[in-house]
Scaffold this motif. Sequence first.
Motif, PDB file in Angstrom:
ATOM      1  N   LYS A  80      -5.397  78.598 -42.540  1.00 36.10           N
ATOM      2  CA  LYS A  80      -5.359  79.281 -41.251  1.00 36.10           C
ATOM      3  C   LYS A  80      -6.771  79.705 -40.856  1.00 36.10           C
ATOM      4  O   LYS A  80      -7.521  80.239 -41.682  1.00 36.10           O
ATOM      5  CB  LYS A  80      -4.464  80.522 -41.311  1.00 36.10           C
ATOM      6  CG  LYS A  80      -3.011  80.246 -41.701  1.00 36.10           C
ATOM      7  CD  LYS A  80      -2.275  79.465 -40.620  1.00 36.10           C
ATOM      8  CE  LYS A  80      -0.812  79.268 -40.996  1.00 36.10           C
ATOM      9  NZ  LYS A  80      -0.084  78.445 -39.994  1.00 36.10           N
ATOM     10  N   SER A  82      -9.095  81.648 -37.663  1.00 33.56           N
ATOM     11  CA  SER A  82      -9.148  82.427 -36.428  1.00 33.56           C
ATOM     12  C   SER A  82     -10.604  82.823 -36.172  1.00 33.56           C
ATOM     13  O   SER A  82     -11.245  83.423 -37.035  1.00 33.56           O
ATOM     14  CB  SER A  82      -8.274  83.677 -36.540  1.00 33.56           C
ATOM     15  OG  SER A  82      -8.366  84.460 -35.365  1.00 33.56           O
ATOM     16  N   VAL A 118      -7.732  79.719 -32.442  1.00 35.09           N
ATOM     17  CA  VAL A 118      -6.738  80.047 -33.461  1.00 35.09           C
ATOM     18  C   VAL A 118      -6.037  78.761 -33.871  1.00 35.09           C
ATOM     19  O   VAL A 118      -5.451  78.072 -33.025  1.00 35.09           O
ATOM     20  CB  VAL A 118      -5.713  81.073 -32.944  1.00 35.09           C
ATOM     21  CG1 VAL A 118      -4.677  81.370 -34.030  1.00 35.09           C
ATOM     22  CG2 VAL A 118      -6.410  82.359 -32.508  1.00 35.09           C
ATOM     23  N   SER A 119      -6.110  78.430 -35.134  1.00 39.88           N
ATOM     24  CA  SER A 119      -5.524  77.177 -35.601  1.00 39.88           C
ATOM     25  C   SER A 119      -4.004  77.229 -35.558  1.00 39.88           C
ATOM     26  O   SER A 119      -3.388  78.290 -35.727  1.00 39.88           O
ATOM     27  CB  SER A 119      -5.997  76.871 -37.018  1.00 39.88           C
ATOM     28  OG  SER A 119      -5.481  77.809 -37.946  1.00 39.88           O
ATOM     29  N   THR A 120      -3.399  76.065 -35.332  1.00 46.18           N
ATOM     30  CA  THR A 120      -1.951  75.929 -35.358  1.00 46.18           C
ATOM     31  C   THR A 120      -1.488  74.912 -36.398  1.00 46.18           C
ATOM     32  O   THR A 120      -0.335  74.938 -36.823  1.00 46.18           O
ATOM     33  CB  THR A 120      -1.420  75.497 -33.981  1.00 46.18           C
ATOM     34  OG1 THR A 120      -2.082  74.277 -33.585  1.00 46.18           O
ATOM     35  CG2 THR A 120      -1.684  76.571 -32.934  1.00 46.18           C
ATOM     36  N   GLY A 134      -5.676  73.557 -32.815  1.00 46.27           N
ATOM     37  CA  GLY A 134      -5.516  74.963 -32.483  1.00 46.27           C
ATOM     38  C   GLY A 134      -5.610  75.210 -30.998  1.00 46.27           C
ATOM     39  O   GLY A 134      -5.743  74.274 -30.197  1.00 46.27           O
ATOM     40  N   ASN A 135      -5.552  76.464 -30.635  1.00 49.24           N
ATOM     41  CA  ASN A 135      -5.642  76.877 -29.232  1.00 49.24           C
ATOM     42  C   ASN A 135      -6.986  77.547 -28.968  1.00 49.24           C
ATOM     43  O   ASN A 135      -7.331  78.532 -29.630  1.00 49.24           O
ATOM     44  CB  ASN A 135      -4.507  77.835 -28.892  1.00 49.24           C
ATOM     45  CG  ASN A 135      -3.149  77.142 -28.912  1.00 49.24           C
ATOM     46  OD1 ASN A 135      -3.023  76.024 -28.436  1.00 49.24           O
ATOM     47  ND2 ASN A 135      -2.147  77.798 -29.476  1.00 49.24           N
TER      48      ASN A 135
END
Length: 203
Positions: A80, A82, A118-120, A134-135
């Motif tokens: 993850k 961020s 932010v990774s998805t 991510g977004n």
Amino acid sequence: MKTLFIPTVALTLALAVPALAQTPPTHDPAQIQAGTYAVDPYHTQVGWQVSHMGFSNYRGGFSDVSGSLTLDPKNPAQAKLSIKIPVASVSTTSDKLTGELKGDQWLDGAKFPEMTFVSTKVEPQGKDKAKVLGNLTLHGVTKPVTLDVTLVGAGANPMSKKYTVGFDATGTIKRSEFGVKTFVPLVGDDLHLTIAGAFERQD
């Protein structure tokens, strides 16, 4: 006094060398320590590049990056990430242009002070590479972005003693899709991002 000075300096340097001795960083993802990491803002760089009227590829950067990374070498797909980047940290080689980029015709740092990613999803691509989906939120707009990430190295920093892991990442966005449309297409729509990221393990 002079005859004593040189041996003293030599002795000091000799004693300092072992203190800074370093085990070479590992390039094997399986050897990275699992845990939560925080961005090392002093050694993390975010660069950008855009075509300037087709005459040059103009470059600039952002600084004061913050964020976190969670890693487990046994399950890399669950990583993850961020990241937060203050828009006011944008920089170029021109003070005038830097000021313009912060203004409301471009990034509008007063209204939209932060850019975030932010990774998805993480998709491992071989031993030391991955695609991180991510977004990205920029200029008040959030859109999906994919970063191509490569492991640089991991190990104990010989000066800070903190366990550190570093990655290089690249990606490209259409700035007009984020509402930053000034001078498109004279100034290129494709904004190329490069990230040299350093992360310190949190105990």
